[in-house]
Design a protein around this motif. Structure first.
Motif, short mmCIF file in Angstrom:
data_model
loop_
_atom_site.label_atom_id
_atom_site.label_comp_id
_atom_site.label_asym_id
_atom_site.label_seq_id
_atom_site.Cartn_x
_atom_site.Cartn_y
_atom_site.Cartn_z
N THR A 1 73.48 24.93 85.52
CA THR A 1 72.16 24.35 85.75
C THR A 1 71.94 24.01 87.23
O THR A 1 70.84 24.13 87.74
N LYS A 2 73.00 23.59 87.90
CA LYS A 2 72.87 23.23 89.31
C LYS A 2 72.53 24.45 90.17
O LYS A 2 71.83 24.33 91.18
N ARG A 3 73.01 25.63 89.76
CA ARG A 3 72.73 26.84 90.52
C ARG A 3 71.26 27.25 90.44
O ARG A 3 70.80 28.05 91.24
N LEU A 4 70.55 26.72 89.45
CA LEU A 4 69.14 27.08 89.27
C LEU A 4 68.22 26.30 90.19
O LEU A 4 67.04 26.63 90.32
N LEU A 5 68.73 25.25 90.81
CA LEU A 5 67.90 24.44 91.70
C LEU A 5 67.73 25.13 93.05
O LEU A 5 68.67 25.78 93.55
N PRO A 6 66.56 25.04 93.67
CA PRO A 6 65.34 24.35 93.22
C PRO A 6 64.59 25.15 92.17
O PRO A 6 64.69 26.39 92.13
N LEU A 7 63.86 24.46 91.34
CA LEU A 7 63.11 25.11 90.26
C LEU A 7 61.78 25.62 90.80
O LEU A 7 60.73 25.01 90.59
N ASP A 8 61.82 26.75 91.48
CA ASP A 8 60.62 27.27 92.14
C ASP A 8 59.95 28.38 91.36
O ASP A 8 58.94 28.94 91.81
N THR A 9 60.48 28.75 90.18
CA THR A 9 59.84 29.74 89.32
C THR A 9 59.90 29.26 87.88
O THR A 9 60.80 28.49 87.50
N LEU A 10 58.97 29.72 87.06
CA LEU A 10 58.95 29.32 85.65
C LEU A 10 60.19 29.79 84.89
O LEU A 10 60.73 29.03 84.07
N PRO A 11 60.69 31.03 85.12
CA PRO A 11 61.92 31.43 84.42
C PRO A 11 63.11 30.52 84.75
O PRO A 11 63.92 30.21 83.86
N LYS A 12 63.21 30.08 86.01
CA LYS A 12 64.30 29.17 86.36
C LYS A 12 64.13 27.82 85.68
O LYS A 12 65.11 27.20 85.24
N ALA A 13 62.90 27.36 85.55
CA ALA A 13 62.63 26.10 84.86
C ALA A 13 63.01 26.21 83.38
O ALA A 13 63.61 25.30 82.80
N PHE A 14 62.67 27.35 82.77
CA PHE A 14 63.01 27.57 81.36
C PHE A 14 64.53 27.60 81.19
O PHE A 14 65.07 26.99 80.26
N ALA A 15 65.23 28.32 82.08
CA ALA A 15 66.68 28.42 81.99
C ALA A 15 67.34 27.06 82.19
O ALA A 15 68.32 26.72 81.51
N TYR A 16 66.79 26.26 83.12
CA TYR A 16 67.33 24.91 83.34
C TYR A 16 67.14 24.07 82.07
O TYR A 16 68.03 23.32 81.67
#
Length: 222
Positions: A120-135
């Motif tokens: 989850t830490k690798r997904l930051l910053p949450l700058d796209t919707l797919p990354k937000a969903f994965a987080y």
């Protein structure tokens, strides 16, 4: 009726969700890039969608395991329903702040969370919707006694589909509290902690838990 009960459990336990996850939701909201209110809401919905999908996946897996146990293992469904009823009673006592037994369950998922948290830490910053969903998907595996106790209902559901639907409904019940986590979180927390609100929710859950236990016992012995 069971789906409505799942939503009620999620809604009644949302005070616990605010304590466990409200800070995370507020921090993530502050970390989102400068956007319009509608865009930020989209990111919040993507986070919650990922979290709820992880609940549904766990519910489906546990429901399938329960189905296998009923068939191959010869474990009567009534015994699993009895377990679910007991867990619901414990949940009611927890919401009423009479017992903290459920907090012990949170330690069971800590090992799994240690493997998921770095992802989850690798997904930051949450700058796209797919990354937000994965987080949000990873967030759903955060150790939580409320989630684990709700999974006991999926275990007794009799199928993977019913188990997934139960946990999906439970996740929907937790959605309002986490969507407003932020400035309104403290207000909602105070409202949830009002004695009459807390005890009313606990009584409803206690009544449903006792009803489930009585049905399971009647089917076992009569």
């Amino acid at each position: 009726m069971e789906i409505l009960a799942a939503v009620l459990i999620g809604l009644s336990g949302s005070g616990h969700c605010l304590v466990m996850c409200g800070g995370i939701a507020s921090a993530l909201q502050m970390m989102l890039p400068e956007q319009s209110r509608w865009q930020r809401l989209q990111f919040q919905l993507a986070l919650s969608a990922g979290r709820i999908c992880s609940y549904a996946l766990l519910g489906g897996l546990v429901g399938w395991l329960g189905y296998q146990a009923m068939g191959a293992g010869g474990i009567a469904r009534q015994l699993l329903q009895l377990l679910a009823g007991v867990m619901l009673v414990l949940m009611a006592l927890y919401i009423a702040k009479i017992s903290s037994v459920l907090t012990g369950l949170e330690q069971l998922g800590s090992r799994l969370w240690r493997h998921i948290q770095p992802f989850t830490k690798r997904l930051l910053p949450l700058d796209t919707l797919p990354k937000a969903f994965a987080y949000g998907w990873g967030w759903g595996y955060l150790p939580c006694g409320l989630v684990y106790s709700s999974l006991s209902w999926s275990l007794a559901s009799g199928s993977a589909l019913d188990g997934a639907l139960w946990m999906l409904a439970f996740g929907v019940g937790t959605l309002p509290a986490l969507l407003v986590a932020g400035q309104a979180a403290s207000t909602l927390t105070r409202w949830k902690n009002l004695p009459w609100v807390r005890y009313s929710a606990a009584l409803l859950l206690l009544a449903y838990g006792c009803h489930t236990i009585s049905l399971a016992l009647l089917r076992l012995f009569f």
